[in-house]
Design an enzyme around this catalytic site. Sequence first.
Site, PDB file in Angstrom:
ATOM      1  N   GLU A 146      93.687 -73.039  20.423  1.00  0.00           N
ATOM      2  CA  GLU A 146      92.839 -73.248  21.588  1.00  0.00           C
ATOM      3  C   GLU A 146      91.784 -72.152  21.714  1.00  0.00           C
ATOM      4  OE1 GLU A 146      96.715 -75.266  22.129  1.00  0.00           O
ATOM      5  OE2 GLU A 146      96.158 -73.218  21.614  1.00  0.00           O
ATOM      6  N   LEU A 162      91.469 -79.905  10.475  1.00  0.00           N
ATOM      7  CA  LEU A 162      90.024 -79.816  10.313  1.00  0.00           C
ATOM      8  C   LEU A 162      89.542 -78.542   9.637  1.00  0.00           C
ATOM      9  CD1 LEU A 162      88.838 -81.475  13.625  1.00  0.00           C
ATOM     10  CD2 LEU A 162      89.129 -82.497  11.365  1.00  0.00           C
ATOM     11  N   GLU A 163      90.293 -77.433   9.747  1.00  0.00           N
ATOM     12  CA  GLU A 163      89.876 -76.222   9.027  1.00  0.00           C
ATOM     13  C   GLU A 163      89.853 -76.466   7.528  1.00  0.00           C
ATOM     14  OE1 GLU A 163      90.644 -71.993  11.172  1.00  0.00           O
ATOM     15  OE2 GLU A 163      92.451 -73.059  10.543  1.00  0.00           O
ATOM     16  N   MET A 181      97.422 -62.139  10.394  1.00  0.00           N
ATOM     17  CA  MET A 181      96.808 -62.990  11.409  1.00  0.00           C
ATOM     18  C   MET A 181      95.309 -63.080  11.163  1.00  0.00           C
ATOM     19  SD  MET A 181      99.343 -63.980  13.160  1.00  0.00           S
ATOM     20  CE  MET A 181      98.403 -64.844  14.415  1.00  0.00           C
ATOM     21  N   GLY A 182      94.729 -64.254  11.453  1.00  0.00           N
ATOM     22  CA  GLY A 182      93.288 -64.420  11.397  1.00  0.00           C
ATOM     23  C   GLY A 182      92.726 -64.729  10.028  1.00  0.00           C
ATOM     24  N   PRO A 196     103.447 -68.941   7.493  1.00  0.00           N
ATOM     25  CA  PRO A 196     104.216 -69.358   8.678  1.00  0.00           C
ATOM     26  C   PRO A 196     103.353 -69.336   9.939  1.00  0.00           C
ATOM     27  CG  PRO A 196     105.420 -67.743   7.370  1.00  0.00           C
ATOM     28  CD  PRO A 196     104.023 -67.754   6.850  1.00  0.00           C
ATOM     29  N   ARG A 197     103.666 -70.219  10.863  1.00  0.00           N
ATOM     30  CA  ARG A 197     102.890 -70.339  12.096  1.00  0.00           C
ATOM     31  C   ARG A 197     103.053 -69.129  13.004  1.00  0.00           C
ATOM     32  NH1 ARG A 197      98.594 -73.140  14.354  1.00  0.00           N
ATOM     33  NH2 ARG A 197      98.868 -73.417  16.601  1.00  0.00           N
TER      34      ARG A 197
END
Length: 425
Positions: free
Chosen positions: A59, A336-337, A308-309, A267-268
């Site tokens: 988000e 979509l990425e 991250m990122g 991993p998420r």
Amino acid sequence: MTLGVYSILLRLLLPMALLRLYARSLKAPAYRRRIGERLASGDAAPRADLWIHAVSVGEVQAAELLIRRLRGRDPALRVLVTTTTPTGAARVQDLLGDAVAHRYTPYDLPGVMRRFLHQVRPRLVVVVETEIWPSMLAACERQGIPVVLANARLSARSARGYARVGGLTRETLQRFARIAAQSDADAQRLIALGADAGRVQVTGSIKFDLRQPASQRELAETLRRSWGIQRPVWVAASTHEGEDAQLLEAHRRLLARLPKALLVLVPRHPERFDRVAALVERQGLAMARRSREEPCREDRAVLLGDTMGELAAFLAAGDAAFIGGSLVPTGGHNLLEAATAGVPVAVGPHTFNFAEITEMMVREGAAVRVADAAGLAALMQAWLSDAALRAQVGEQGRAVVERNRGALDRLVAVIDADAEGDLFD
């Protein structure tokens, strides 16, 4: 259920919510920091013209587009972004730095929300995707602050859940000044639950408007050179508990046919990084960890993306991708990425969180659905063995993204209409 009953239940559950924060902090210490913000206590939140609530990483990335567009028109616009997770907070800092203020979202209790709104005094609130908080909306209504639900999506499964508290849901949805839905199906579900049809508009998903910045493309090129230009590479993105073992099984099958293949496993949730690393080690697969900047030599079968990122760069550097949360009944994540990068995409059977986008991608030949690890291994073998085939699927993904751009312009028009000119005075 009425708003009063909801508020009483939430007050009773508050100790459990705080205990849950503490439990999560045992694995991810960031959860125990800044706890006062969740109660709107301690240091007051800063004043802001616009409050944007974005739950977590996905988000926040969508909200970044909106924030940059609005601040491009008025650099003096004061923006406060709230998130519920530390990963979301970190992403706000990475993407927007000091251009916005950040706080953790306060709990949806009447007194807490009144205190928070008194501190911030926003002229407009924008809630990203599917956050429907009764006390927040009631408090905003009492203070005359319009709230827009932006990029709204609501799966059939979530709609059934909201229908169980139909009275409260209807009352809450009618408090939104405007709802900008991602698809006709999302709009119809929201209207069926009680949203005012005259306030609901289908604007599309602003995630189609995401573009990979030059810095990410450069990082992707650097990563790919370090992995080996000729080496077949697939990326498993945003994986969940119970899914990693299946992906490692698929990779073992793939290695039997393509022994130099590399799996980039991402991993998420950061608190799972070490557990997934231990799982890879138990499987006896040679691994490098991105966080340790370990070289990913040809003898390494797995690269653990424990940072991250960097997911967008991983996807752009790979030859093919699998989007996680879909081999287990989590509901999947955004395709979509990968599609924007021209990478062919595979998903599992569980994609209800992004049902419309996933079905569109599958229908247009830009993504393929698999049932299990065996099917995933077979698909990856086909793609990684045939550059022309994967280029064809990847270009279909790019084409789908290009055809569906423009949602950001439509969303900004909705916000302009509801701000009534006041936001940019």
